[in-house]
Write a protein that holds these residues in place. Structure first.
Motif, PDB file in Angstrom:
ATOM      1  N   VAL A 199       0.847  -1.212   0.002  1.00  0.00           N
ATOM      2  CA  VAL A 199       0.124   0.102   0.061  1.00  0.00           C
ATOM      3  C   VAL A 199       0.730   1.183   0.129  1.00  0.00           C
ATOM      4  N   GLU A 200       0.621   2.105  -0.974  1.00  0.00           N
ATOM      5  CA  GLU A 200       1.343   3.382  -0.872  1.00  0.00           C
ATOM      6  C   GLU A 200       0.839   4.269   0.261  1.00  0.00           C
ATOM      7  N   LEU A 201       1.754   4.832   1.252  1.00  0.00           N
ATOM      8  CA  LEU A 201       1.440   5.782   2.177  1.00  0.00           C
ATOM      9  C   LEU A 201       1.713   7.047   1.746  1.00  0.00           C
ATOM     10  N   LEU A 202       2.787   7.426   1.057  1.00  0.00           N
ATOM     11  CA  LEU A 202       3.182   8.990   0.986  1.00  0.00           C
ATOM     12  C   LEU A 202       4.095   8.969  -0.286  1.00  0.00           C
ATOM     13  N   ARG A 203       4.021  10.123  -1.018  1.00  0.00           N
ATOM     14  CA  ARG A 203       5.014  10.334  -2.030  1.00  0.00           C
ATOM     15  C   ARG A 203       5.327  11.810  -2.084  1.00  0.00           C
ATOM     16  N   ASN A 204       6.506  12.217  -2.555  1.00  0.00           N
ATOM     17  CA  ASN A 204       7.049  13.374  -2.744  1.00  0.00           C
ATOM     18  C   ASN A 204       6.122  14.299  -3.438  1.00  0.00           C
ATOM     19  N   ASP A 205       5.725  15.399  -2.901  1.00  0.00           N
ATOM     20  CA  ASP A 205       4.975  16.330  -3.526  1.00  0.00           C
ATOM     21  C   ASP A 205       5.160  17.784  -3.225  1.00  0.00           C
ATOM     22  N   ARG A 206       6.094  18.190  -2.536  1.00  0.00           N
ATOM     23  CA  ARG A 206       6.579  19.353  -2.177  1.00  0.00           C
ATOM     24  C   ARG A 206       7.866  19.945  -2.360  1.00  0.00           C
ATOM     25  N   ALA A 207       7.842  21.276  -2.760  1.00  0.00           N
ATOM     26  CA  ALA A 207       9.443  21.749  -3.448  1.00  0.00           C
ATOM     27  C   ALA A 207      10.413  21.408  -2.235  1.00  0.00           C
ATOM     28  N   GLU A 208      10.297  21.695  -1.064  1.00  0.00           N
ATOM     29  CA  GLU A 208      11.364  21.567  -0.257  1.00  0.00           C
ATOM     30  C   GLU A 208      12.016  20.177  -0.052  1.00  0.00           C
ATOM     31  N   GLU A 209      11.321  19.103  -0.577  1.00  0.00           N
ATOM     32  CA  GLU A 209      11.590  17.763  -0.623  1.00  0.00           C
ATOM     33  C   GLU A 209      12.530  17.457  -1.580  1.00  0.00           C
ATOM     34  N   GLY A 210      12.640  18.227  -2.564  1.00  0.00           N
ATOM     35  CA  GLY A 210      13.661  18.001  -3.603  1.00  0.00           C
ATOM     36  C   GLY A 210      13.613  16.838  -4.262  1.00  0.00           C
ATOM     37  N   GLY A 211      12.305  16.307  -4.281  1.00  0.00           N
ATOM     38  CA  GLY A 211      12.212  14.973  -4.980  1.00  0.00           C
ATOM     39  C   GLY A 211      12.497  13.993  -4.024  1.00  0.00           C
ATOM     40  N   ILE A 212      12.754  13.850  -3.069  1.00  0.00           N
ATOM     41  CA  ILE A 212      13.137  12.856  -2.186  1.00  0.00           C
ATOM     42  C   ILE A 212      12.392  12.880  -0.828  1.00  0.00           C
ATOM     43  N   ILE A 213      11.717  11.714  -0.576  1.00  0.00           N
ATOM     44  CA  ILE A 213      11.092  11.560   0.709  1.00  0.00           C
ATOM     45  C   ILE A 213      11.852   9.880   1.015  1.00  0.00           C
TER      46      ILE A 213
END
Length: 438
Positions: A199-213
């Motif tokens: 199950v997918e819980l979370l994905r990167n979608d914020r600018a400050e994440e720089g494409g990485i969680i």
């Protein structure tokens, strides 16, 4: 009259940008550096009276391990917990281990390594009868390995209240220019047999994440699931730790408005705080994480006290912001302004009975620093500050001019849990934007 003159003055000049000048007050209790050499992505397991910490590979082995009888140390390094990788893996990139104990007493180690066949980082498993190992790899291949999503890394374990086991991990999509996701996968009681669909819980979608969680760690507080994770590039001050919450194990999860740990939120006492793990125990919870040391040449292990405000995490030594306009106001009122945090500040604090009560949370009783963001016009101003109705102290606000927001640092003593800070008019005029407590 004061506000009329101030508004006329503000109309004649462009409002300056928010200027933050926090002072480092002695009251702040920073996170403790407990392993002052390379120990990235720490995972901590307590067995009996002994804490075991595991880290990403370095000169101390594929899975370096250290032990202590207290989280604050001293820590003693032990032999490599995984001296031999699975046959599917090559050495040198064994990342972010996690160790959990099964119901039968054996220990399961999840680790990330480079797959020979796929050419990407993948997740493997190993077993041992001791938390120190040596762990023996399980199976002939990795446990989770999908080259099409960039590989899979950063495994961690979660056991729910009924004893059901789960594996959390990140697909390494950022390695191939794809979105990065955090996943939940049910596993059997043996910890190494996958059950059902992930199950997918979370994905990167914020600018400050720089494409990485990455680096997911899950715990439950009351009825709330709290998913800790890291974000941003790990190589410098921009790496940080945040969290998301849900009332259901499988989500949806809502990300926190601000990250939990950043270089700025701890006033630079830790550089690039990330790779966090949570230690839950009756004597008080803690968060364990890494930060850059020795001029960014290594990542040491830090420990800080962790508390829960209504099921949301608060870390001692890391600033939490409380908007003044959301407090209890007496003979004063909010004022909208684009220059203040979240577009409002408390104004008209002009009278002897004008005050603002702000409720703040402390993970432990003791000394803290309250950083008060203010704006003062027509000279220096003062207010009085009381904590939980105790003796007042004077807070001085050097003149800034209206719409220029600065901070003053005030040492305070707080009880564990919720505390009330009251700021009352004393002399001349100041407006309040927020209070940050570390």
């Amino acid at each position: 009259m004061r506000r009329v003159l101030a508004l006329l003055a503000a109309a004649l000049v462009a409002a300056p940008l928010f200027a933050s000048a926090p002072a480092a007050a002695a009251a702040t209790t920073p996170a403790a550096l407990v392993i002052g050499s390379d120990f990235p992505d720490p995972d901590v397991l307590k067995v009996g009276a002994t804490y075991h910490a595991y880290s990403t590979n370095n000169g101390n082995g594929n899975v370096p391990v250290a032990t202590a009888t207290s989280l604050t140390g001293p820590w003693t390094r032990r032999a490599d917990a995984l001296p031999t990788l699975g046959a599917w893996a090559t050495g040198g990139r064994t990342w972010a281990p996690d160790v959990t104990q099964r119901a039968d007493g054996r220990y399961v180690l999840y680790y990330t390594a480079l797959s020979r066949a796929v050419g990407r980082q993948c997740i493997g498993a190993a077993l041992a009868t001791s938390p120190l190992g040596p762990f023996a790899p399980v199976g002939t291949g990795p446990l989770v390995c999908n080259g099409g999503e960039g590989g899979d890394i950063d495994a961690s374990s979660f056991v729910d209240g009924t004893g059901l086991r789960y594996l959390l991990y990140k697909d390494d999509g950022n390695a191939i220019g794809q979105p990065t996701n955090l996943w939940l996968q049910r596993v059997a009681a043996d910890g190494v047999t996958l059950q059902g669909a992930r199950v997918e819980l979370l994905r990167n979608d914020r600018a400050e994440e720089g494409g990485i969680i990455e680096a997911p760690v899950l715990t439950k507080v009351g009825e709330r699931y709290v998913l800790f994770y890291s974000l941003g590039g790990y190589g410098g001050d921009g790496y940080q730790s945040s969290y998301a919450t849900s009332t259901a194990l499988t989500g949806p999860y809502t990300k926190a408005y601000r990250s939990l740990l950043t270089t700025a939120s701890v006033d630079g006492s830790v550089r690039g705080p990330g790779g966090a793990d949570v230690v839950r125990e009756a004597g008080g919870d803690h968060i364990v994480f890494h930060g850059w040391i020795n001029n960014y040449s290594a990542r040491g292990m830090y420990v800080a006290a962790l508390g829960w405000s209504g099921g949301y995490p608060v870390v001692r030594g890391s600033r939490v912001r409380y908007e003044a306009e959301r407090g209890a106001l007496h003979n004063c009122a909010p004022r909208s302004t684009a220059t203040a945090s979240q577009g409002q500040a408390v104004a008209y604090l002009d009278y002897a009975d004008s005050w603002v009560d702000v409720a703040v949370f402390a993970p432990r009783a003791g000394a803290y620093t309250a950083h008060v963001a203010y704006s003062a016009g027509y000279g220096d101003a003062t207010q009085t500050l009381t904590v939980n109705g105790a003796a007042a102290q004077v807070v001085s606000y050097p003149n800034t001019g209206w719409e220029t927001w600065r901070q003053v640092a005030v040492p305070v003593t707080l009880n564990a849990g919720v505390n009330t800070l009251r700021l009352t008019h004393r002399d001349r005029w100041a407006e309040l934007d927020f209070i940050e407590v570390a």
